[in-house]
Structure formats: C-alpha cells, structure tokens
Design a protein around this motif. Structure first.
Motif, PDB file in Angstrom:
ATOM      1  N   ARG A 173     -12.313  -7.953   4.551  1.00 16.40           N
ATOM      2  CA  ARG A 173     -10.997  -7.513   5.397  1.00 16.40           C
ATOM      3  C   ARG A 173      -9.950  -6.589   4.388  1.00 16.40           C
ATOM      4  O   ARG A 173      -9.836  -7.215   3.314  1.00 16.40           O
ATOM      5  CB  ARG A 173     -10.250  -8.810   5.886  1.00 16.40           C
ATOM      6  CG  ARG A 173     -11.317  -9.492   6.788  1.00 16.40           C
ATOM      7  CD  ARG A 173     -10.723 -10.813   7.343  1.00 16.40           C
ATOM      8  NE  ARG A 173     -10.602 -11.715   6.400  1.00 16.40           N
ATOM      9  CZ  ARG A 173      -9.417 -12.843   6.423  1.00 16.40           C
ATOM     10  NH1 ARG A 173      -8.821 -12.646   7.603  1.00 16.40           N
ATOM     11  NH2 ARG A 173      -9.216 -13.535   5.638  1.00 16.40           N
ATOM     12  N   ILE A 174      -9.474  -5.640   4.834  1.00 13.09           N
ATOM     13  CA  ILE A 174      -8.651  -4.816   4.292  1.00 13.09           C
ATOM     14  C   ILE A 174      -7.551  -4.629   5.144  1.00 13.09           C
ATOM     15  O   ILE A 174      -7.627  -4.317   6.144  1.00 13.09           O
ATOM     16  CB  ILE A 174      -9.249  -3.416   3.898  1.00 13.09           C
ATOM     17  CG1 ILE A 174     -10.614  -3.443   3.080  1.00 13.09           C
ATOM     18  CG2 ILE A 174      -8.392  -2.524   3.203  1.00 13.09           C
ATOM     19  CD1 ILE A 174     -11.288  -2.225   2.727  1.00 13.09           C
ATOM     20  N   GLY A 175      -6.113  -5.040   4.543  1.00 14.00           N
ATOM     21  CA  GLY A 175      -5.135  -5.038   5.447  1.00 14.00           C
ATOM     22  C   GLY A 175      -4.189  -3.928   5.025  1.00 14.00           C
ATOM     23  O   GLY A 175      -3.924  -3.618   3.926  1.00 14.00           O
ATOM     24  N   LEU A 176      -3.613  -2.977   6.146  1.00 12.77           N
ATOM     25  CA  LEU A 176      -2.733  -2.131   5.985  1.00 12.77           C
ATOM     26  C   LEU A 176      -1.444  -2.659   6.938  1.00 12.77           C
ATOM     27  O   LEU A 176      -1.545  -2.265   8.093  1.00 12.77           O
ATOM     28  CB  LEU A 176      -3.087  -0.729   6.423  1.00 12.77           C
ATOM     29  CG  LEU A 176      -4.597  -0.215   5.760  1.00 12.77           C
ATOM     30  CD1 LEU A 176      -4.918   1.090   6.187  1.00 12.77           C
ATOM     31  CD2 LEU A 176      -4.208   0.094   3.979  1.00 12.77           C
ATOM     32  N   LEU A 177      -0.703  -3.180   6.042  1.00 15.60           N
ATOM     33  CA  LEU A 177       0.292  -3.991   6.578  1.00 15.60           C
ATOM     34  C   LEU A 177       1.956  -3.334   6.555  1.00 15.60           C
ATOM     35  O   LEU A 177       2.336  -3.428   5.052  1.00 15.60           O
ATOM     36  CB  LEU A 177       0.475  -5.389   6.161  1.00 15.60           C
ATOM     37  CG  LEU A 177      -0.826  -6.291   6.787  1.00 15.60           C
ATOM     38  CD1 LEU A 177      -1.028  -7.382   6.046  1.00 15.60           C
ATOM     39  CD2 LEU A 177      -1.003  -6.340   8.222  1.00 15.60           C
ATOM     40  N   GLY A 178       2.598  -2.891   7.380  1.00 20.11           N
ATOM     41  CA  GLY A 178       4.091  -2.402   7.110  1.00 20.11           C
ATOM     42  C   GLY A 178       3.979  -1.298   6.184  1.00 20.11           C
ATOM     43  O   GLY A 178       3.199  -0.053   6.413  1.00 20.11           O
ATOM     44  N   GLY A 179       4.639  -1.468   5.112  1.00 18.83           N
ATOM     45  CA  GLY A 179       4.929  -0.361   4.175  1.00 18.83           C
ATOM     46  C   GLY A 179       3.497   0.011   3.329  1.00 18.83           C
ATOM     47  O   GLY A 179       3.516   1.180   2.790  1.00 18.83           O
TER      48      GLY A 179
END
Length: 507
Positions: free
Chosen positions: A475-481
């Motif tokens: 799982r790869i998260g691209l969260l907010g900034g």
C-alpha cells in the motif's frame, strides 16, 4: 477521640495527617538549624505579638512555652517584619504554630517520617532516558500517518493553555466550522474527539446502538470487521454484508440487506484503506432513510482526497481522522451527526457504555447545544492547535483543489507502477481510493523484504496489507501535502531498486 500513639487504631488517621505536617515542619526547622544566625530564620522562629499594629516577637522553646529575645539580640529587621506580619497575620501565626508543634511533637513524628522513606527504589532510572531523543527524517508514503506540514509543526510548539480558557473555546469553535466545511454539512452537532479514528467509530456506535439493536455492516476490509467487533461488544445484533477484499457494495445489494435485516444503522467505509477501495455513496443515504435506517460512514482515509458531501448524500454520521490528508498528528478525530442521528441519541433508553465518548456530554463541552459549557474531560490542547491549523490549510487550499491534487497524483502513480510491471489490486479505476493505492505483491517476492529495503535504503515508508489484505498487497499513500509528482518519482525509483535487489523465489 484522642490523638492516639503509634500502634493505636484510633490514631491511624491522625498519624497520616501528621506525616505530611511533619514533613513541612522538618523543612522549616531544618532550614533554621542550618542557618541559625540568618535574620529570616530568626523571624520564622519568633511568634509575633500584634497589638494595634505594634509588633514584638517571642521565640518558641524546645520544651514548650515561649521566651523573649535575649538582650542585645538583633532587631530582626523590625520595619520589614512589622509590614509582613500585618499584611500576612494569619499565615505568620500558622507558621509559628507549626514550628511550635514541631518542638513538641518532633520526637514522636521522626520515626513515622523515616518509615515513609524506608523502602529502597525498586526500579532504577532508565539509562535510555538519559540520552537525547533522536527522530529520523522519513518520507511517510504508507496509509498514514502522513508527514506534518510546517504550519502544523509550528502549532505544536505553541504555549499550552487551559482546556477551559476562552481562547481554547474559540479554537474549538473554529474547529467545528472547519469540520462543517470539509464534511460539507450544516449539522450543529459537529465536533472533534480526543482520540484516533477508532475512537470516533466507537463514539458513533456507543451512542447510536443499544443492546438488541439490529446493525448492518458492510465488510470488505478491516474497518467493517472492526465495526462488527465493537458493536458485538455492546450487545447489538450484528448482520453482515461480506465482500472479498477489493469489492464494494451496490445499491441493490444494500437494499436487499436492509429489507431482510431491518437494521437501525448501516456502516460503510467510504475509503477502505486496507484494500484501496473507494465505496460509492450517492443514493445510499436516501435508500437507508426509506427503510428507517441511519447511515454511518467512515471517511478516515478519504476525507480531503475524494469528494464527499455529508448533507447532500444523506449521511447521518460521518467521521474521519487527523493523521492522513489533514497532515496533523494522530490522536484526534472529526465527527458529525445529523438531526435524525441526534434525535436517536437523545431518545436512548440506556446510557452509552462509555462516559468518555458520551455525545450528550461532548456536545455540551463543544458548545453544540446552546447551553453553558460543562467540564467533561481534559482535551489535548496542543493537538487541537494542530488540528485547527490543518483544517485552516485545507480551507485555504479549497476542497475542490485538494480533490484534484490527489486525483492527478494517484493517476501519475498508476502509470509509474504499471511501468514497473506491477499490477494494481483494484481493477476498476473509478473504485480506486485516490489517497491509498494497493498494489499486488509481485510473484516470488516477500512483501516484507520490499518494505524493509525501501525503508532501510531510501528512508521511505510504504506498507503491506492489513486484515483481509495482509500478504496480498503493498500500500502506497499519497496523503495531503505528500501527494506530489516528486514523491511519486521517489517511491517509483525506490521500488525499482527494491525489485532488483530483494530475493525472489523461482517457485
């Protein structure tokens, strides 16, 4: 009842008080013994005689009674002493009384004080705590928490205020307005919970469900499983709709389950972070209301990264967390209740099982019920500063811009991953969660080797699966900034290198 002596049951309460008293006496008289010639010590051991503002002093005898100062003794700063005695007469006389009592009772209390300190320390000071704290700089591209923005980090260094100060109440009011914006709701009962997303889920279930209530849960990942577990603990009658990891629930499936089980509440995860699925919501609230059911939605992983409209989509309870797109520290969560949900809570026949998460108390403490605020618990004030600043940042960016940022960054990530020959776990792009992308673990690799290599060699966090997806996905998260093309390029390079260097089974 007499004072009692050591060993008398009647004197036990008195001795407990005397132990504290004697500690003060030892401190005061010890100072006087160490500094017998100091004017302050002489003043402390003289009893003031006050008659119409005229001050003289007498000294406590060791064996009881008093004596006048000997001839030739120093005046004891009589002007300053006179002012202190007149201004603080009560305190001065109490101090003299304590000193006199020490002279009489000292031989009886000494043993008790020594007994209090007679045990040696069992646990030595930890050596680890004598070292300075070290935190590595790391890019967090897992499912959360995410890296903090500079603005949020600065808020964490602001001075602490009391949790019931007017300035903190103002911050709480601003947080409520921020929640209403990011949830797109006008619900007055909108507030933050002093706890993570799990705490918000429990707050919803503890307040909405009573023993015996029918609760319908959509289980397609770990968050449906957690909702089921919590509801069972409070005696609800839990009914499941189950999908394999990667699946979602259609309107038809939900309608059939509503007709069959007649629940008072339906749970759906908008962003199922364990599988990377984005659950559609349009029409589900209206469907629930036709069946006299409330709709509870988890948006911890989706808020700010995918469109959600609480009021227009008929969501009755919506909650989220601080640590993902909001880029705030973990430990606070956001929640809002529709009027229908509020009415059910206020019409309960039993008290919620948790006082800490009792929404009627929290609604008052957060100023949601137009009544004077009453203390409920000590809020994490610094975390509220950070949450306020994270909401302010999202307000300034604008929801539509944030949604666009996450959509574009995730689409770029899909292209890069497919360029590495990797397979996306969720086949239908419309059902992919823009904030957290799930990737099928490539054949022959142990997902733990890949995660560890990227952490050790690139200081980047990605994660494996969770719950029903464990061992199946990365799982790869691209969260907010963190949702930028630059970060996508960094994690792509790290993945390419990991696939080249990590062991691969030929079986």
């Amino acid at each position: 009842m007499g004072l009692g002596v050591p060993g008398d049951r009647a004197g036990e309460g008195w001795r407990a008080e005397a132990s504290s008293l004697s500690s003060v006496l030892f401190l005061l008289t010890g100072l006087c013994q160490l500094l017998p010639r100091h004017p302050c010590c002489q003043a402390f051991t003289r009893k003031p005689d006050i008659d119409n503002g005229q001050v003289t002093t007498t000294t406590a005898k060791a064996g009881g009674g008093v004596e006048t100062p000997p001839p030739g003794s120093p005046p004891g700063h009589s002007g300053a002493l006179r002012y202190l005695v007149i201004q603080h007469r009560g305190c001065w006389e109490m101090l003299w009384a304590l000193t006199a009592a020490r002279a009489v009772l000292g031989h009886r209390t000494t043993g008790w004080v020594r007994t209090m300190a007679s045990h040696s320390l069992l646990v030595a000071p930890p050596a680890a705590l004598s070292k300075p704290l070290f935190i590595p700089s790391r890019l967090l591209l897992g499912p959360g928490p995410s890296n903090l923005t500079p603005r949020v980090m600065a808020a964490g260094g602001l001075p602490v205020l009391g949790h019931m100060h007017q300035e903190v109440y103002q911050i709480m009011d601003e947080i409520k307005q921020g929640i209403q914006y990011v949830f797109q709701t006008r619900n007055p009962l909108s507030l933050a919970i002093s706890g993570s997303g799990h705490c918000a889920l429990e707050a919803a279930l503890f307040n909405l469900l009573e023993p015996g209530d029918s609760f319908l849960v959509g289980v397609s990942g770990i968050w449906g499983q957690r909702a089921q577990d919590i509801a069972e603990r409070i005696g609800a009658r839990v009914c499941q709709m189950v999908k394999a990891p990667g699946g979602h629930f259609t309107l038809q499936e939900v309608e059939e389950a509503l007709a069959q089980h007649k629940p008072v509440l339906l749970f759906l995860a908008h962003g199922e972070s364990s599988t990377g699925v984005l659950q559609p919501l349009n029409g589900y609230g209206e469907l629930c209301h036709r069946h006299q059911c409330l709709l509870l939605v988890d948006s911890v992983a989706s808020l700010g990264g995918a469109p959600i409209y609480m009021d227009r989509q008929g969501i009755d309870v919506l909650y989220s967390g601080s640590q993902k797109v909001l880029n705030a520290p973990p430990g606070t969560s956001l929640i809002s209740f529709s009027d229908k949900a509020k009415n059910k809570i206020y019409a309960r026949k039993t008290k919620p099982v948790s006082f800490y998460l009792d929404i009627q108390w929290l609604a008052n403490f957060w100023g949601c019920d137009d009544r004077p605020r009453t203390y409920h618990h000590t809020t994490p004030v610094i975390s509220l500063y950070s949450l306020r600043e994270s909401l302010a940042h999202l307000v300034e960016q604008g929801l539509e811009n944030s949604w666009r940022q996450h959509r574009e960054a995730s689409e770029y990530l899909y292209t890069c991953l497919q360029g590495l020959g990797l397979q996306l776990f969720v086949k239908d792009q419309a059902l992919r969660l823009p904030t957290i992308t799930s990737v099928v673990v490539p054949a022959g690799y142990d997902w733990r080797d890949i995660v560890k290599y990227i952490m050790d060699h690139h200081n980047i966090e990605i994660a494996g699966g969770l719950g029903p997806s464990a061992g199946k996905v990365l799982r790869i998260g691209l969260l907010g900034g963190n949702a930028t093309r630059e970060n996508v390029d960094r994690v792509t390079r790290a993945l390419r290198e990991a696939l080249q260097c990590c062991p691969r089974s030929k079986l």
